[in-house]
Design a protein around this motif. Structure first.
Motif, mmCIF file in Angstrom:
data_model
loop_
_atom_site.group_PDB
_atom_site.id
_atom_site.type_symbol
_atom_site.label_atom_id
_atom_site.label_comp_id
_atom_site.label_asym_id
_atom_site.label_seq_id
_atom_site.Cartn_x
_atom_site.Cartn_y
_atom_site.Cartn_z
ATOM 1 N N PRO A 1 0.844 -1.359 -0.037
ATOM 2 C CA PRO A 1 0.103 -0.112 -0.017
ATOM 3 C C PRO A 1 0.661 1.306 -0.129
ATOM 4 C CG PRO A 1 -0.896 -1.427 1.553
ATOM 5 C CD PRO A 1 0.383 -1.945 1.042
ATOM 6 N N SER B 1 -7.912 4.957 6.250
ATOM 7 C CA SER B 1 -8.801 4.780 5.304
ATOM 8 C C SER B 1 -8.201 4.117 3.774
ATOM 9 C CB SER B 1 -9.212 6.113 5.056
ATOM 10 O OG SER B 1 -8.639 7.031 4.456
ATOM 11 N N ARG B 2 -7.091 4.781 3.591
ATOM 12 C CA ARG B 2 -6.483 4.387 2.380
ATOM 13 C C ARG B 2 -5.531 3.007 2.452
ATOM 14 N NH1 ARG B 2 -8.944 7.206 -1.323
ATOM 15 N NH2 ARG B 2 -8.516 9.266 -1.250
ATOM 16 N N LEU B 3 -5.306 2.354 3.581
ATOM 17 C CA LEU B 3 -4.707 1.178 3.910
ATOM 18 C C LEU B 3 -6.103 0.254 3.792
ATOM 19 C CD1 LEU B 3 -2.579 -0.733 4.730
ATOM 20 C CD2 LEU B 3 -3.316 -0.320 6.970
ATOM 21 N N ARG B 4 -7.129 0.716 4.414
ATOM 22 C CA ARG B 4 -8.093 -0.358 4.262
ATOM 23 C C ARG B 4 -8.785 -0.500 2.666
ATOM 24 N NH1 ARG B 4 -10.103 2.740 8.799
ATOM 25 N NH2 ARG B 4 -9.796 1.540 10.763
ATOM 26 N N GLU B 5 -8.520 0.789 2.032
ATOM 27 C CA GLU B 5 -9.104 0.674 0.448
ATOM 28 C C GLU B 5 -8.073 -0.264 -0.433
ATOM 29 O OE1 GLU B 5 -8.262 4.211 -1.848
ATOM 30 O OE2 GLU B 5 -10.743 4.149 -1.943
ATOM 31 N N ASN B 6 -6.755 -0.226 0.095
ATOM 32 C CA ASN B 6 -5.799 -0.921 -0.714
ATOM 33 C C ASN B 6 -5.907 -2.456 -0.332
ATOM 34 O OD1 ASN B 6 -4.768 1.396 -1.975
ATOM 35 N ND2 ASN B 6 -3.158 1.811 -0.544
ATOM 36 N N THR C 1 0.950 3.851 2.168
ATOM 37 C CA THR C 1 0.282 4.743 2.295
ATOM 38 C C THR C 1 0.228 5.396 3.779
ATOM 39 O OG1 THR C 1 -2.202 5.408 2.308
ATOM 40 C CG2 THR C 1 -1.754 3.437 3.256
ATOM 41 N N ARG C 2 -0.356 6.422 4.341
ATOM 42 C CA ARG C 2 -0.389 7.264 5.363
ATOM 43 C C ARG C 2 -1.552 7.135 6.213
ATOM 44 N NH1 ARG C 2 3.422 12.634 4.026
ATOM 45 N NH2 ARG C 2 4.661 11.550 3.019
ATOM 46 N N ARG C 3 -2.523 6.957 5.479
ATOM 47 C CA ARG C 3 -3.925 7.173 6.025
ATOM 48 C C ARG C 3 -4.584 5.472 6.272
ATOM 49 N NH1 ARG C 3 -4.169 11.976 2.728
ATOM 50 N NH2 ARG C 3 -4.145 13.587 4.129
#
Length: 57
Positions: A12, A18-23, A14-16
């Motif tokens: 991923p 929400s983006r980690l969950r999305e990825n 990512t720092r957020r």
């Protein structure tokens, strides 16, 4: 991507949360053999010039 090789895993980067969950959700997507072939053909068109830099052919 894991369908191509067992050692290929999504990273991923990512720092957020929400983006980690999305990825991470991408790991549950099932692609057909034709869809994987289409993605492989597109990826083959990318010419890597340097780490993290690519241009399309």
């Amino acid at each position: 991507m894991p369908a191509q090789q067992p050692w290929i895993v999504p990273i991923p980067g990512t720092r957020r949360m929400s983006r980690l969950r999305e990825n991470l959700g991408a790991t549950t997507v099932d692609l057909s053999a034709d869809e994987r072939a289409d993605l492989a053909a597109l990826a083959a068109r990318v010419v890597w010039q340097a780490i993290g830099t690519a241009r399309r052919t």
